[in-house]
Design an enzyme around this catalytic site. Structure first.
Site, short mmCIF file in Angstrom:
data_model
loop_
_atom_site.label_atom_id
_atom_site.label_comp_id
_atom_site.label_asym_id
_atom_site.label_seq_id
_atom_site.Cartn_x
_atom_site.Cartn_y
_atom_site.Cartn_z
N ASP A 108 -2.23 -18.60 1.31
CA ASP A 108 -3.15 -19.38 0.47
C ASP A 108 -3.83 -20.48 1.27
O ASP A 108 -5.05 -20.66 1.19
CB ASP A 108 -2.43 -19.94 -0.79
CG ASP A 108 -1.10 -20.61 -0.49
OD1 ASP A 108 -0.64 -20.57 0.67
OD2 ASP A 108 -0.49 -21.18 -1.43
N ASP B 163 -6.28 -7.20 4.10
CA ASP B 163 -7.39 -6.60 3.35
C ASP B 163 -8.25 -7.71 2.75
O ASP B 163 -9.48 -7.71 2.85
CB ASP B 163 -6.83 -5.69 2.25
CG ASP B 163 -7.93 -5.05 1.43
OD1 ASP B 163 -8.91 -4.57 2.05
OD2 ASP B 163 -7.83 -5.02 0.20
N LYS C 66 3.66 -15.39 3.43
CA LYS C 66 3.95 -16.16 2.21
C LYS C 66 5.47 -16.33 2.17
O LYS C 66 6.15 -15.92 1.24
CB LYS C 66 3.41 -15.40 0.99
CG LYS C 66 3.48 -16.16 -0.32
CD LYS C 66 2.49 -17.30 -0.43
CE LYS C 66 2.72 -18.07 -1.72
NZ LYS C 66 1.92 -19.31 -1.80
N TYR D 64 0.82 -1.21 0.00
CA TYR D 64 0.00 0.00 0.00
C TYR D 64 0.85 1.27 0.00
O TYR D 64 0.42 2.30 -0.49
CB TYR D 64 -0.91 0.03 1.23
CG TYR D 64 -2.20 -0.73 1.06
CD1 TYR D 64 -2.19 -2.11 0.89
CD2 TYR D 64 -3.41 -0.07 1.08
CE1 TYR D 64 -3.37 -2.81 0.75
CE2 TYR D 64 -4.61 -0.76 0.94
CZ TYR D 64 -4.58 -2.13 0.78
OH TYR D 64 -5.76 -2.80 0.63
N ASP E 216 -12.28 -9.29 4.20
CA ASP E 216 -13.52 -9.37 3.41
C ASP E 216 -14.03 -10.81 3.39
O ASP E 216 -15.24 -11.06 3.49
CB ASP E 216 -13.30 -8.90 1.97
CG ASP E 216 -13.48 -7.39 1.81
OD1 ASP E 216 -13.15 -6.65 2.76
OD2 ASP E 216 -13.95 -6.95 0.74
C1 IPM Z 1 -10.45 -1.51 3.57
C2 IPM Z 1 -10.64 -0.91 2.20
C3 IPM Z 1 -9.49 0.06 1.95
C4 IPM Z 1 -8.21 -0.73 1.98
C5 IPM Z 1 -9.61 0.86 0.63
C6 IPM Z 1 -10.91 1.62 0.55
C7 IPM Z 1 -8.46 1.78 0.44
O1 IPM Z 1 -10.72 -1.92 1.25
O2 IPM Z 1 -10.40 -0.74 4.55
O3 IPM Z 1 -10.37 -2.73 3.67
O4 IPM Z 1 -7.83 -1.37 0.98
O5 IPM Z 1 -7.55 -0.73 3.03
MG MG Z 2 -10.79 -3.88 2.08
#
Ligand code: IPM
Ligand code: MG
Length: 367
Positions: free
Chosen positions: A223, A247, A191, A141, A251
């Site tokens: 993985d 990240d 990894k 990032y 999710d």
């Molecule tokens: C998160 C989001 C952010 C990230 C984006 C919006 C920059 O996906 O907070 O997980 O990738 O950190």
């Molecule tokens: Mg995210």
């Protein structure tokens, strides 16, 4: 107690979910006798439209002058074609940096009332209670160099993954300490069979484990961790990982417990804590009043706990969420076909009302 909070509703569904989270926070302050001082500022696409900057100075100043920041979401398709610095996301990334928020905590908890929401069978997902500790200020990032350069058709893109030992150590320390307050199991995800960053990561985390003999440390490649997460989510307690892996896995954890709309996050480690739902700005459903405010409301609970150390208040908000779900209230993302759905506002109002009654009961018990 004085609670100085800056709210940054941001883009898409951000304003809708944040206004409900603020109703809950105001009710907590009123009910439990705290003095809430709220300041609202712009970030992301709305800030770009107004100031040509996704993180104006006025926003940074307000955030740094407060004790905690509550953020909705950033991101809007209107800026998709813009250079990186002129995209809403750049505002959020810079804010994390300005606040020194290197430790991103993302709890993913299974609520029995939502058993039907998970794509996994109930016997697999039941009991899931994971805390992802994501490094937030390093890795791909922020690594330099980064660029897209060259002639059209022959362009080259570069991103850099880079981690220093102190950077790894400080996030690992947070994860070990949090593991001590839970089931004392820490999984470090990397990894290291391919990446130098991960080899250093594993070495530093392993070394630090000596300071935490009561925590059982293990390691997994990202993985296989991704696979294990869906096969046996109850097998996880605290997951420690670098920025990009965190990240992705967070999710995934949202999907496992039923909806990304449920997940809250705390970004701490600097002088001011940043609290935001894990979900994005969801432009496709923005403005319709159907977004799930629970991620934002649970972020308020994390703020009460981590910045203000108001445990009773944090637990009250969390209890409000559980009771509302048990009462059958569902935003669209949580509803099964044929089930009645409520609006963002109705969902928020249920939890606000729970907090109001709980505070009355609490004050009666105290007097
Ligand atoms: C998160 C989001 C952010 C990230 C984006 C919006 C920059 O996906 O907070 O997980 O990738 O950190
Ligand atoms: Mg995210």
């Amino acid at each position: 107690m004085q609670l100085r909070v800056t709210s940054l509703p941001g883009d898409g569904i951000g304003p809708e979910v944040i206004s409900q989270a603020i109703c809950v926070l105001e009710e907590v302050a009123a009910g439990f006798g705290h003095d809430l001082e709220l300041d609202e500022k712009e970030i992301g696409g709305v800030a770009l439209a107004k100031f040509g900057n996704p993180l104006p100075d006025s926003t940074i100043q307000a955030c740094l002058a407060s004790q905690a920041v509550l953020l909705g979401a950033v991101g809007s398709p209107a800026f998709d074609h813009k250079p990186r610095e002129l995209r809403p996301e750049a505002g959020l990334l810079r804010l994390r940096q300005e606040l020194g928020a290197f430790a991103n905590l993302r709890p993913a908890v299974f609520y029995p009332a939502l058993a039907a929401c998970s794509p996994l069978r109930e016997e697999i997902v039941k009991g899931t209670d994971i805390l992802i500790v994501r490094e937030l200020l390093g890795g791909l990032y922020f690594g330099q160099p980064r660029s897209i350069a060259g002639e059209p058709g022959a362009r080259q893109a570069i991103n850099t993954m880079s981690y220093g030992e102190p950077e790894i150590e400080r996030i690992a320390r947070v994860a070990f300490q949090l593991a001590q307050t839970r089931r004392r199991r820490l999984l470090s995800v990397d990894k290291s069979n391919v990446l130098e960053c991960s080899r250093l990561w594993r070495e530093v985390v392993t070394r630090l484990a000596r300071d935490f003999p009561d925590v059982q440390l293990s390691h997994m490649y990202v993985d296989s961790a991704a696979m294990a997460l869906v096969l046996k989510p109850v097998g996880f307690d605290v997951i420690l990982t670098e920025n990009m892996f965190g990240d992705v896995l967070s999710d995934q954890a949202g999907g496992i417990v039923g909806s990304l709309g449920l997940l809250a996050s705390a970004s701490i480690g600097g002088p001011v804590g940043l609290y935001e739902p894990v979900h994005g700005s969801a432009p496709d459903i923005a403005g319709q009043g159907i977004a799930n405010p629970l991620g934002a409301i649970l972020s308020v609970a994390l703020m009460l706990r981590h910045t203000f150390h108001l445990l009773k208040e944090a637990e009250c908000v969390e209890a409000g969420v559980i009771s509302t779900l048990m009462g059958g209230f569902r935003t669209r993302d949580l509803a099964r076909p044929g089930e009645r759905t409520v609006s963002t506002e109705e969902m928020g109002a249920q939890i606000t009302e729970f907090v109001r009654l709980a505070a009355i009961a609490n004050n009666q018990a105290a007097s």
